[in-house]
Design a protein around this motif. Structure first.
Motif, PDB file in Angstrom:
ATOM      1  N   ASP A   1       9.525  -1.232   9.456  1.00  0.00           N
ATOM      2  CA  ASP A   1       9.242  -1.488  10.866  1.00  0.00           C
ATOM      3  C   ASP A   1       9.313  -2.968  11.228  1.00  0.00           C
ATOM      4  N   ARG A   2       9.415  -3.836  10.212  1.00  0.00           N
ATOM      5  CA  ARG A   2       9.428  -5.294  10.410  1.00  0.00           C
ATOM      6  C   ARG A   2       8.140  -5.770  11.077  1.00  0.00           C
ATOM      7  N   THR A   3       7.033  -5.161  10.749  1.00  0.00           N
ATOM      8  CA  THR A   3       5.739  -5.598  11.274  1.00  0.00           C
ATOM      9  C   THR A   3       5.087  -6.479  10.212  1.00  0.00           C
ATOM     10  N   PHE A   4       5.298  -7.787  10.354  1.00  0.00           N
ATOM     11  CA  PHE A   4       4.929  -8.721   9.299  1.00  0.00           C
ATOM     12  C   PHE A   4       3.417  -8.823   9.041  1.00  0.00           C
ATOM     13  N   PRO A   5       2.567  -8.811  10.076  1.00  0.00           N
ATOM     14  CA  PRO A   5       1.127  -8.840   9.776  1.00  0.00           C
ATOM     15  C   PRO A   5       0.684  -7.643   8.948  1.00  0.00           C
ATOM     16  N   GLU A   6       1.200  -6.452   9.288  1.00  0.00           N
ATOM     17  CA  GLU A   6       0.839  -5.264   8.521  1.00  0.00           C
ATOM     18  C   GLU A   6       1.391  -5.336   7.105  1.00  0.00           C
ATOM     19  N   LEU A   7       2.609  -5.858   6.966  1.00  0.00           N
ATOM     20  CA  LEU A   7       3.185  -5.989   5.629  1.00  0.00           C
ATOM     21  C   LEU A   7       2.340  -6.917   4.767  1.00  0.00           C
ATOM     22  N   ALA A   8       1.939  -8.049   5.327  1.00  0.00           N
ATOM     23  CA  ALA A   8       1.095  -8.987   4.566  1.00  0.00           C
ATOM     24  C   ALA A   8      -0.215  -8.329   4.160  1.00  0.00           C
ATOM     25  N   ASN A   9      -0.807  -7.583   5.078  1.00  0.00           N
ATOM     26  CA  ASN A   9      -2.096  -6.946   4.811  1.00  0.00           C
ATOM     27  C   ASN A   9      -1.982  -5.900   3.717  1.00  0.00           C
ATOM     28  N   TYR A  10      -1.058  -4.963   3.894  1.00  0.00           N
ATOM     29  CA  TYR A  10      -0.993  -3.844   2.949  1.00  0.00           C
ATOM     30  C   TYR A  10      -0.378  -4.243   1.611  1.00  0.00           C
ATOM     31  N   ALA A  11       0.589  -5.168   1.621  1.00  0.00           N
ATOM     32  CA  ALA A  11       1.145  -5.612   0.343  1.00  0.00           C
ATOM     33  C   ALA A  11       0.087  -6.380  -0.458  1.00  0.00           C
ATOM     34  N   THR A  12      -0.761  -7.140   0.225  1.00  0.00           N
ATOM     35  CA  THR A  12      -1.859  -7.843  -0.463  1.00  0.00           C
ATOM     36  C   THR A  12      -2.823  -6.851  -1.087  1.00  0.00           C
ATOM     37  N   ARG A  13      -3.133  -5.786  -0.346  1.00  0.00           N
ATOM     38  CA  ARG A  13      -4.021  -4.757  -0.893  1.00  0.00           C
ATOM     39  C   ARG A  13      -3.392  -4.080  -2.111  1.00  0.00           C
ATOM     40  N   ALA A  14      -2.114  -3.741  -2.001  1.00  0.00           N
ATOM     41  CA  ALA A  14      -1.443  -3.103  -3.128  1.00  0.00           C
ATOM     42  C   ALA A  14      -1.381  -4.031  -4.327  1.00  0.00           C
ATOM     43  N   LEU A  15      -1.231  -5.326  -4.062  1.00  0.00           N
ATOM     44  CA  LEU A  15      -1.141  -6.314  -5.127  1.00  0.00           C
ATOM     45  C   LEU A  15      -2.435  -6.398  -5.918  1.00  0.00           C
ATOM     46  N   ALA A  16      -3.547  -6.077  -5.271  1.00  0.00           N
ATOM     47  CA  ALA A  16      -4.835  -6.128  -5.975  1.00  0.00           C
ATOM     48  C   ALA A  16      -4.872  -5.183  -7.160  1.00  0.00           C
ATOM     49  N   GLY A  17      -4.090  -4.114  -7.091  1.00  0.00           N
ATOM     50  CA  GLY A  17      -4.054  -3.173  -8.203  1.00  0.00           C
ATOM     51  C   GLY A  17      -2.919  -3.416  -9.169  1.00  0.00           C
ATOM     52  N   ASP A  18      -2.089  -4.396  -8.867  1.00  0.00           N
ATOM     53  CA  ASP A  18      -0.925  -4.682  -9.707  1.00  0.00           C
ATOM     54  C   ASP A  18      -0.586  -6.158  -9.525  1.00  0.00           C
ATOM     55  N   THR A  19      -1.427  -7.029 -10.038  1.00  0.00           N
ATOM     56  CA  THR A  19      -1.443  -8.447  -9.667  1.00  0.00           C
ATOM     57  C   THR A  19      -0.200  -9.220 -10.082  1.00  0.00           C
TER      58      THR A  19
END
Length: 568
Positions: A44-62
């Motif tokens: 969707d090219r929604t950068f704020p959402e991408l930053a938010n959810y990718a950061t959350r996903a990264l917490a489980g796979d640092t």
């Protein structure tokens, strides 16, 4: 896209200098929801959402490189460079040559003026692209005062080929001007094969002024941009040169500005050739390195609007202060961005304020008139157009669109005498203009007056624009109005071919079919017209035609039926 830009893109691709978007990794089951949300945000090219959810996903796979890239690229796209330092350092440790990590880290080093660190990082293998790396390294030498080393590196850029022959030389010219070697800079920048851009023309004009050659500078400026009205920045430069003032060299003020110009040039070359989200990374870096350069901000905002990130685009445009020469352009862009996002009243208010703060700016009043006309505030639109029309008397050819649009506003207000005068004035200024001929001719048809002249106008419009469905519809509708029903069939069918989902044109074809006795086909076209969601008053009339037939509807409206019949 210019030929030069195309060559640059081809070169970058052929040389393996650019990378496409990186796919997200397989989901981490511990946080599959964040992964899926990040994946959707990427699409969707929604950068704020991408930053938010990718950061959350990264917490489980640092240590996942693709997730780190997603976080970094999202923050760069938002202009949040302070948020990427740690992620970039982590990604460099995992993948030392990662391009996205290099974009973040090298930008931070350049922004902070750490030229020794920038050189070390580049020489240590961090890389964005061969072209960008080499020019960044050259400018880092400039930043450290090593002009000899810088000039050698700029000269190496001449051997890149494939559209980059002048890239190193251009930057070398800017660097020489930065340190006061104006003669050397002018010799490079004025070479016949040096591509000209807005910045290069301004640079040469300023350099000529520094060499006390203001008359040459003024002539060069006028030859490049024309002697007519220019934007505020160029007008200010022209006025200074006309007055014999020595203008400062402003195209770059520092090595950091030079690096910013490199990224802006690459973004400009990529624009339209690669994905806008990728081009945005380069534009954002240019903006981060030189946030006070309005051209960079406008480039960022344009890309964000195309990517439908309207809030981010508006935030970018809000950075351009009222005293900046580019403020009017930014205001017009901000109004368009707000309109695209659905915030109509805020869009109108931006234009109202611009017309108030810059009353001399024709574009402000014209844009306000256009915006009000779209909102069916025809009285307000006519008033806004009148401001510009009244200051350009007697009118010239350039004013025909204003008379045309004001005429359409008056027509919608029911002030036909004013409308007709404006439309005829538009034709006097721009004879045989198809849009005006069609509008005036169609208006006459609807009023059932001047029918012969109306048809002549519309035929001229069709000849000029045979592929315009609306104009072809006007021709067919004119024949229908003249009760030449058989002749109306072919052009009306052609109009529907050109505009197959337009409800009015499909409705018109239904009326023509009815008039020639093809009632089943007429009802089919009316049903089609309804499926394309016409205005409610039109829809109600179409439903009534389906119920009782066209002729009975015409009789109820006090009009003559298409055929002599008792039952319609």
């Amino acid at each position: 896209m210019t030929d030069r830009a195309g060559r640059m893109i081809s070169a970058l691709t052929a040389m393996g200098l650019l990378f496409g978007t990186v796919a997200l990794p397989s989901p981490v089951l511990a946080d599959a929801g964040s992964y899926l949300a990040a994946r959707q945000a990427t699409m969707d090219r929604t950068f704020p959402e991408l930053a938010n959810y990718a950061t959350r996903a990264l917490a489980g796979d640092t240590e996942n490189p693709a997730l780190l890239e997603s976080v970094i690229s999202a923050h760069i796209s938002m202009g949040n460079f302070d948020a990427v330092k740690g992620y970039a350092s982590q990604l460099i440790q995992i993948e030392p040559s990662n391009q996205i990590a290099a974009m973040a880290n090298l930008t931070l080093l350049a922004r902070d003026g750490d030229y020794e660190g920038l050189m070390a990082a580049l020489e240590g293998g961090q890389s964005i692209s061969t072209v960008v790396d080499g020019l960044m390294l050259a400018w880092a030498h400039v930043g450290l005062g090593d002009m000899s080393g810088a000039l050698d590196l700029f000269d190496q850029g001449a051997g890149m080929g494939q559209g980059f022959e002048n890239f190193g030389a251009y930057n070398k010219g800017l660097a020489l001007a930065l340190v006061g070697d104006y003669e050397g800079a002018l010799e490079i920048l004025s070479q016949p094969d040096m591509p000209q851009s807005r910045f290069s023309v301004i640079a040469q004009a300023e350099i000529l002024s520094q060499l006390e050659r203001d008359e040459e500078a003024l002539a060069f400026l006028n030859d490049s941009f024309g002697e007519g009205p220019l934007d505020l920045e160029l007008e200010t430069l022209r006025e200074a040169l006309t007055d014999g003032e020595t203008v400062p060299f402003t195209v770059v003020h520092s090595a950091r500005d030079g690096i910013a110009d490199v990224f802006f040039a690459v973004a400009s070359a990529l624009d339209g050739g690669l994905d806008d989200a990728y081009t945005l990374l380069y534009a954002r870096i240019a903006e981060a390195l030189r946030p006070d350069e309005a051209s960079y901000v406008l480039s960022v905002a344009t890309l964000l609007e195309r990517l439908e990130n309207y809030d981010l685009a508006t935030q970018a445009l809000d950075k351009i202060p009222a005293e900046d020469p580019a403020f009017p352009v930014a205001s017009l862009a901000r109004s368009e961005t707000l309109r695209a996002s659905g915030n109509i009243e805020a869009s109108l208010e931006v234009l109202r304020q611009l017309a108030k703060s810059h009353p001399e700016l024709d574009e402000a009043h014209t844009a306000l008139g256009d915006a009000l006309r779209r909102q069916e505030d025809y009285a307000g639109a006519a008033k806004a157009y009148s401001v510009v029309i009244e200051r350009h008397q007697p009118p010239t050819r350039a004013q025909w669109p204003l008379y045309f649009t004001r005429g359409t506003a008056y027509e919608r207000l029911g002030e036909w005498e004013k409308a007709e005068a404006d439309l005829r004035q538009a034709l006097e200024l721009e004879p045989d203009q198809p849009r005006v001929l069609n509008y005036l001719g169609y208006s006459y048809l609807e009023m059932k007056t001047n029918l012969d002249e109306a048809m002549e106008m519309i035929r001229k419009a069709v000849e000029a624009r045979p592929e315009d469905g609306y104009i072809t519809d006007s021709l067919a509708w004119g024949l229908y109005r003249l009760r030449r029903y058989d002749e109306a069939v072919e052009p009306m069918e052609r109009a529907v071919e050109l505009m197959p989902v337009d409800p009015i044109i499909n409705d018109h074809l239904g009326d023509v079919y009815w008039a020639v006795g093809r009632e089943r086909e007429a009802r089919f076209q009316w049903q089609r017209a309804l499926s394309f969601e016409p205005e409610e008053d039109e829809a109600a009339r179409i439903r009534k035609k389906l119920e009782i037939g066209l002729d009975r509807v015409l009789i109820e409206e006090g009009e003559e039926p298409t055929r002599d019949t008792n039952d319609g």
